[in-house]
Design a protein around this motif. Structure first.
Motif, PDB file in Angstrom:
ATOM      1  N   GLN A   1      -0.527   2.454 -11.484  1.00 53.59           N
ATOM      2  CA  GLN A   1      -1.430   1.680 -10.674  1.00 53.59           C
ATOM      3  C   GLN A   1      -1.455   1.708  -9.313  1.00 53.59           C
ATOM      4  N   ALA A   2      -2.675   1.612  -8.861  1.00 54.95           N
ATOM      5  CA  ALA A   2      -2.704   1.644  -7.314  1.00 54.95           C
ATOM      6  C   ALA A   2      -3.974   0.442  -6.932  1.00 54.95           C
TER       7      ALA A   2
ATOM      8  N   ALA B   1       2.136   6.891  -6.932  1.00 49.86           N
ATOM      9  CA  ALA B   1       1.204   8.034  -7.354  1.00 49.86           C
ATOM     10  C   ALA B   1       1.833   9.136  -7.005  1.00 49.86           C
ATOM     11  N   ALA B   2       2.305   9.531  -5.814  1.00 50.06           N
ATOM     12  CA  ALA B   2       3.032  10.882  -5.522  1.00 50.06           C
ATOM     13  C   ALA B   2       4.128  11.198  -6.318  1.00 50.06           C
TER      14      ALA B   2
ATOM     15  N   LEU C   1       0.881  -1.093   0.025  1.00 47.20           N
ATOM     16  CA  LEU C   1       0.110  -0.022   0.147  1.00 47.20           C
ATOM     17  C   LEU C   1       1.039   1.233   0.161  1.00 47.20           C
ATOM     18  N   VAL C   2       2.047   1.286   0.798  1.00 50.67           N
ATOM     19  CA  VAL C   2       2.789   2.482   0.838  1.00 50.67           C
ATOM     20  C   VAL C   2       3.472   2.499  -0.609  1.00 50.67           C
ATOM     21  N   ASN C   3       4.068   1.542  -1.270  1.00 52.26           N
ATOM     22  CA  ASN C   3       4.666   1.766  -2.568  1.00 52.26           C
ATOM     23  C   ASN C   3       3.616   2.292  -3.397  1.00 52.26           C
TER      24      ASN C   3
ATOM     25  N   GLN D   1      10.983   4.556   5.836  1.00 53.89           N
ATOM     26  CA  GLN D   1      10.668   5.353   7.033  1.00 53.89           C
ATOM     27  C   GLN D   1       8.863   5.485   7.112  1.00 53.89           C
ATOM     28  N   MET D   2       8.262   5.357   6.270  1.00 52.71           N
ATOM     29  CA  MET D   2       6.842   5.377   6.443  1.00 52.71           C
ATOM     30  C   MET D   2       6.495   3.881   6.822  1.00 52.71           C
ATOM     31  N   VAL D   3       7.084   2.908   6.366  1.00 54.54           N
ATOM     32  CA  VAL D   3       6.806   1.500   7.117  1.00 54.54           C
ATOM     33  C   VAL D   3       7.360   1.390   8.525  1.00 54.54           C
TER      34      VAL D   3
END
Length: 319
Positions: free
Chosen positions: A297-298, A234-235, A227-229, A248-250
């Motif tokens: 893609q997400a 997208a960002a 999900l983070v990837n 760092q987010m994980v």
């Protein structure tokens, strides 16, 4: 400075009470939800305040409907649900003045564009808060964590410094909201959105505390990281740079789940459990839409969005 907090829910009450009683600044509450306002008035214009389910006691606040509010705050702090914000803004529009600033530290995305219809860009502050709070009922709030737990981040929409933001930071520090400031507007907001796309949504689907999620030994690599990837892809495609790296987010998901708030039910689950609509469209759905817009893609983000809506739909069979 004087503040008007719009939305006497979990975070609105926490910010307003801390500003009023810790920082000693004047605070008014504007509550668009009539049932909540009625409950606060019935309690003698007081709300119940607890910390970690202990020391429950009443504190005095000033609470008004949008129509009856006549105050002139320096800063409006908006803590509405995304789907409720437009109605609140429409009802408050006659009260807004050119010198006032709007601060939005709400979950999800979509509120800044709404605020821009009523406030100029140099009078809009965005923010995020990693501060766990539970609304037990209307007029009954529970602060999770020790005094001063959690942190918050703020930035002017213009990405420039200002005296107003400096004063807000001073007041918020006195209130024990642990504020910091940045110069990266979208990166600041998306850091919390990306975090919530994992914790809030998955906890809601499985009706779990944050610490219970992380007890699954493949939660970080099998669920959080995909999900983070997707969110970071997208960002990147949109040209947004986050304040944290993917790793760092994980790691933040790991720390918050295991150490900071393992017993906390995220706000989306709190809404879900009370039969209310969730903000998943403004979190996972927003990320999936951003990916679609920029040609990446997400699929996991879109799947989670639909799974949360499925869980909402299934509530009718559980009653």
């Amino acid at each position: 400075m004087k503040y008007a907090v719009v939305g006497a829910g979990a975070m609105g009450l926490r910010y307003g009470i801390l500003l009023q009683y810790n920082a000693g600044v004047p605070v008014d509450f504007v509550e668009p939800t009539q049932a909540s306002l009625d409950k606060i008035h019935a309690q003698g214009d007081q709300v119940w305040k607890s910390r970690d389910h202990k020391d429950r006691h009443l504190v005095k606040i000033n609470a008004y409907s949008p129509e009856e509010y006549q105050g002139d705050p320096d800063v409006w702090i908006f803590f509405m649900k995304q789907m409720q914000l437009q109605d609140a803004l429409d009802r408050l529009a006659p009260k807004f003045k050119a010198h006032q600033t709007a601060l939005g530290a709400m979950n999800g995305m979509g509120h800044i564009e709404k605020l821009q219809k009523y406030f100029t860009d140099d009078h809009i502050i965005g923010g995020t808060a990693m501060i766990a709070t539970v609304l037990n009922d209307y007029g009954d709030v529970d602060f999770m964590g020790t005094e001063g737990a959690g942190s918050s981040v703020y930035i002017n929409l213009t990405e420039k410094d200002s005296d107003t933001l400096d004063q807000v930071k001073t007041d918020f520090q006195a209130a024990n909201l642990n504020p910091s400031t940045t110069h990266n507007f979208m990166g600041t907001l998306l850091t919390k959105v990306f975090f919530n796309s994992v914790e809030n949504s998955i906890a809601t689907m499985f009706q779990s505390r944050m610490g219970e999620l992380i007890a699954y030994d493949n939660f970080l690599e099998g669920i959080a990281r995909p999900l983070v990837n997707e969110a970071y892809d997208a960002a990147d495609a949109a040209g947004y740079k986050l304040l944290e790296t993917r790793d760092q987010m994980v790691a933040q998901v790991d720390y918050v789940s295991k150490v900071a708030y393992p017993l906390h039910y995220p706000s989306m689950y709190q809404d879900f459990s009370k039969g209310r609509a969730t903000e998943v469209d403004y979190i996972n759905g927003w990320i999936a839409d951003l990916a679609d817009k920029h040609g990446v893609q997400a699929l996991n983000q879109r799947l989670v969005q639909n799974m949360v809506h499925l869980a909402e739909a299934m509530r009718q069979f559980k009653q």
